[in-house]
Design an enzyme around this catalytic site. Structure first.
Site, PDB file in Angstrom:
ATOM      1  CG  ASN A 225      56.095-118.683   8.587  1.00 42.32           C
ATOM      2  OD1 ASN A 225      56.332-117.502   8.349  1.00 42.32           O
ATOM      3  ND2 ASN A 225      54.866-119.163   8.527  1.00 42.32           N
TER       4      ASN A 225
ATOM      5  CB  VAL B  21      54.510-118.337   1.751  1.00 38.11           C
ATOM      6  CG1 VAL B  21      54.277-116.869   1.410  1.00 38.11           C
ATOM      7  CG2 VAL B  21      55.905-118.778   1.323  1.00 38.11           C
ATOM      8  CG  ASP B  22      51.753-118.131   7.539  1.00 32.25           C
ATOM      9  OD1 ASP B  22      51.376-119.193   7.003  1.00 32.25           O
ATOM     10  OD2 ASP B  22      52.324-118.096   8.648  1.00 32.25           O
ATOM     11  CE1 TYR B  23      46.862-115.405   0.158  1.00 33.12           C
ATOM     12  CE2 TYR B  23      48.192-117.336   0.663  1.00 33.12           C
ATOM     13  CZ  TYR B  23      47.061-116.772   0.113  1.00 33.12           C
ATOM     14  OH  TYR B  23      46.120-117.577  -0.487  1.00 33.12           O
TER      15      TYR B  23
ATOM     16  CD  GLN C 228      50.103-110.787   7.434  1.00 33.92           C
ATOM     17  OE1 GLN C 228      49.901-110.409   8.581  1.00 33.92           O
ATOM     18  NE2 GLN C 228      50.167-109.952   6.404  1.00 33.92           N
TER      19      GLN C 228
END
Length: 254
Positions: free
Chosen positions: A103, A128-130, A141
């Site tokens: 990440n 994939v943090d968003y 993010q």
């Protein structure tokens, strides 16, 4: 009838697991080993373990803890948190984890590509943090505070695919722990543009959300709250839907 993976995500904080809302306000779930032992009995497809403090505090994986967990777990395991280099990834995989999840360091020194070439794309995943931006679009993010694809999540996902990632976890920060359902609109867009599997995460409220995600192109679904809480008061109770319930309510409808 098509079947797919239904994956609990467990957030590691110190020696125990926690659950967050919008990545904040962690609630302690209990001893990590006891939690793993309960999931062992539930017929779970796979477990994802994410150390939520490692990268944020510039720490590497806690290998002693990871060994303890994998020794007790009889379910396929994936791990993410603090993996900064090929050596970290190698150690995690040698402990018995099937996949490493990158990440914060996914853009560092060709790390995704290096791990994929060394251990195969099937062992290489990226989370994939968003967040959804107020005036439209999405913001990627990242704990390190820098991502050249910060404002273009589609190009970021394409880049990760081209680098050799075998799988992406598409995780909504805004929906984390909120029971508002998956972000189907973005999921549809991302899955239509990629060839690699995409796991939907963030916001699941019930198993019907699983069906919506798979219809939108997800190859698997992941969730946290619905597997560790029960009822409106969010009492801690480790649970997982029986296979026959998934078959009748989800798999047969795909």
């Amino acid at each position: 009838m098509k079947e797919f993976r239904v994956i609990p995500i467990l957030l590691l904080s110190g020696n125990g697991f926690v659950k967050t809302k919008k990545f904040k306000d962690p609630v302690y779930l209990g001893d990590s080993i006891n939690t793993i032992k309960i999931f062992n009995t539930k017929g779970v497809d796979e477990l994802v373990i994410l150390d939520i403090n490692a990268s944020k505090n510039n720490l590497g994986p806690n290998f002693d803890k990871l060994l303890e967990l994998t020794t007790e777990c009889f379910i396929p395991l994936s791990y993410g948190g603090g993996i900064k280099n090929l050596e970290d990834a190698s150690k995690v995989l040698k402990l018995g984890y099937e996949k490493v999840i990158l990440n914060s360091y996914a853009l560092k020194d060709g790390l995704v590509n290096n791990i994929s070439k060394k251990f195969g794309s099937s062992s290489t995943a990226v989370c994939v943090d968003y967040k959804k931006k107020f005036f439209g679009g999405y913001s990627v993010q990242n704990n390190l505070g820098y991502n050249k694809y910060k404002n273009n999540i589609i190009d970021y996902c394409r880049f990760l695919e081209n680098e050799g990632a075998g799988e992406l976890i598409l995780q909504s920060v805004d929906r984390d722990g909120m029971y508002t359902g998956y972000d189907i609109e973005l999921l549809n867009t991302i899955t239509s543009k990629l060839k690699i599997p995409v796991i939907s995460a963030g916001g699941a409220s019930d198993i019907l959300d699983f069906l919506k995600a798979v219809e939108a192109g997800a190859s698997a679904v992941a969730a946290g709250s619905i597997f560790v809480f029960k009822g409106k008061h969010r009492a801690v109770l480790i649970n997982y839907p029986e296979r026959k319930i998934l078959i009748e309510n989800v798999f047969k409808k795909i």
